[in-house]
Design an enzyme around this catalytic site. Sequence first.
Site, PDB file in Angstrom:
ATOM      1  N   ASP A 119       3.714  -9.626 -12.030  1.00 34.67           N
ATOM      2  CA  ASP A 119       3.894 -10.420 -13.236  1.00 34.67           C
ATOM      3  C   ASP A 119       5.202  -9.956 -13.866  1.00 34.67           C
ATOM      4  O   ASP A 119       5.686  -8.852 -13.591  1.00 34.67           O
ATOM      5  CB  ASP A 119       2.713 -10.289 -14.207  1.00 34.67           C
ATOM      6  CG  ASP A 119       2.695 -11.440 -15.220  1.00 34.67           C
ATOM      7  OD1 ASP A 119       3.704 -12.158 -15.334  1.00 34.67           O
ATOM      8  OD2 ASP A 119       1.668 -11.626 -15.902  1.00 34.67           O
TER       9      ASP A 119
HETATM   10  C1  BGC Z   1       2.965 -14.456 -17.589  1.00 32.10           C
HETATM   11  C2  BGC Z   1       2.872 -15.140 -16.240  1.00 32.10           C
HETATM   12  C3  BGC Z   1       4.082 -16.007 -16.017  1.00 32.10           C
HETATM   13  C4  BGC Z   1       5.326 -15.157 -16.139  1.00 32.10           C
HETATM   14  C5  BGC Z   1       6.619 -15.923 -15.936  1.00 32.10           C
HETATM   15  C6  BGC Z   1       4.303 -13.746 -17.766  1.00 32.10           C
HETATM   16  O1  BGC Z   1       4.454 -13.297 -19.069  1.00 32.10           O
HETATM   17  O2  BGC Z   1       1.919 -13.552 -17.739  1.00 32.10           O
HETATM   18  O3  BGC Z   1       1.694 -15.887 -16.152  1.00 32.10           O
HETATM   19  O4  BGC Z   1       3.989 -16.639 -14.777  1.00 32.10           O
HETATM   20  O5  BGC Z   1       5.375 -14.582 -17.440  1.00 32.10           O
HETATM   21  O6  BGC Z   1       6.836 -16.784 -16.981  1.00 32.10           O
END
Ligand code: BGC
Length: 745
Positions: free
Chosen positions: A264
Amino acid sequence: MKIYSLFIIMTLTLGLRAQAQGKPVYLDESRPIEERIDDALRRMTLDEKLAVVHAQSKFSSAGVKRLGLPDVWTDDGPHGVRPDVLWDEWEQAGQTNDSCVAFPALTCLATSWNPQLARAYGESLGEEALYRNKNVMLAPGVNINRTPLNGRNFEYMGEDPWLASRIVVPYVQGLQSKGVAACVKHYALNNDEEYRHQVNVIVSDRALREIYLPAFEAAVREGGTWAIMGAYNLYNDQHNCHNEILLNRILKQEWGFDGVVVSDWGGTHNTMEAVLNGLDMEFGSWTNGLTWGASNAYDSYYLALPYRQLITEGKLTTKELDEKVRRVLRLMFRTTMNRQRPYGALCSEAHYEVARKVAQEGIVLLKNDKLKANGNLPLLPIASDSRILVVGENAIKMMTVGGGSSSLKAQHEVLPLDGLCGRFAHVDYARGYVGDTVQSYNGVTVGRSLYDLRTPEALRAEAVEKARQADVVVVVGGLNKADYQDCEGHDRRDYAMPYGQNELVRAILAVNPRVVFVNISGNAIQLPWVNEVPAIVQAWFLGSESGHAIADVLSGDVNPSGKLPCSWYARLEDCGAHATGSYPGTWREGKQIIDEEYKDDIFVGYRWLDRQRLKPLFAFGHGLSYTSFAVTQAVADKSEMTSAETIAFTVSVKNTGEKAGATTVQLYVSDRKSSLPRPVKELKAFRKVFLQPGEQKDVVLTLDQRSLSFYDDRTQQWTAEAGDFEALIGFAADDIVKKVKFRLK
Ligand code: BGC
């Protein structure tokens, strides 16, 4: 034998021909992917290998230009393709070709209980992604709804592992049928947003296996997902983006996952752990890109120069790196390098149709009581010539903007008020309350102001005054995508309805009892006036076609068929995570870590309610219709089964009302006696069925050994114990209409 030899000769001939034409093996599409991967890997330098395992921009990682291998372009996910952001920052890039169709939030999709629709959703999203040149969609999310306070539940598929599994598999398959990888998230145990980087989950092996992992397991083993995103939180004192147990042991070894594990954004914390514990691609570590710290932020990633140094110092070999690169190459060959990929389309009529259908099937008619003041008839559906007063901010607020990474730049979003005005002749509007007036996110602005400087009293007085004259008052309220509501990064602070909406509803009821409450939210909310409001509709976040779908259902053009994918608790204390006091955990002394022990264990959602004999406001699986249904018969094909066999239940369902409509027959398994405690019942099969008035159809629901099993943490195995079982068949967790006994030998 002959065929086998022929096959070898053909493969060799094709290979030789390709080589003769000067085409390297990795570019030769007649060769098996694994051979092409080996060949490409052999040609790559150490720096080229390192480059493909970490980001080069906010959402992309480098390919290998020298070899003609394309960059990997990811994007959020999960309800539409997010607008492009700047190379290094979250702010949108301001493109003019990246407006998309906003599909309904995943909770709404799960509420349809319709796997075919989930497939269509995945396919449509895949086509939009192709058009936008994205080969990995950071979607879908399948974390379990453990508490209705989780700010991100709207992005997930409810509280039940079986329902989530049946919806995630076709979504992944539909998306990947377009040559776009799904990246199923957030693996695993990411069940609260508050302090999401610091929560260390302590959970039994049983709850992990029975509740929190099955949807991921199904996405991998049945859906064949090509990517998985590690979660921010910790499990077993280790961050989940480099968690030995979750990634190496369970995902890769046990489930045989051959895709990429993507971190993530900013979820990586340690080079050695990331190298050894199964992370394949690192994203978002220096989330502010070039403006933070190092001169080239991406070189400072844990899997960039620090990794290189460990290799050059001899502390690590390239064994792990080669394995990671292999997986990234596999991703490339499956997506951008696949010349058979179809073409994409953005904002097609077909995509809007799918969005509208999902929204229609996901709307839930929670209650629709007969009302004296309405001639002893239910308020819904609303007659076309009614004088309707629409009240509430959510009737005029865009919900596709905000909420965190799932925020979109929708080509259009039909607001509830506009949808109702388009369908009914006499519609008036009163704001009623002011909640959140922000209508922009990361530079995507709505261009319509929601500012209203009137006092709450004045707003309420206007609504009450207009309500006196109306045949029916439709209050469109609930939550929104602002911080501390249905939004990433925080959880809701309480279970109550915000912005004085309770006072508003009561004031309207005092002058006109003909009130329909349309609740827009991704979560259950306390409804203190539930017995006084005759009709309540749950409308989630419905995306581009929101207003149309709401009007379709309120007018009766579409008969509602959504069934709740989560329990709707009367009080927050009726939810296991809260009743056991285990949410939100406790800070570990002197550390930046919160230990959250899941004391509710396997008893999540209706499993907890059943165990405590508590009645929810609205049960898991509940949802009414404008017609009525009955199960006239349910028979099993055998009374005893062996563990190698399946058992099939034929259930005859009849539409006993006067309108065509759909319902979902649900089968819950009840284990009469077992060596470990088990939930009173667990959903293990369901089927949605559409019936004309008076029509009857048979649906077949099948169980196998796994449906009867629990995860025995003593032996670390799924176990089905011989003995008596019951199939509880009905229309909701609290509406079981037939029970069929059977035995497992
Ligand atoms: C989120 C993810 C997301 C990623 C990219 C993160 O803060 O938890 O679900 O895909 O950001 O935007």
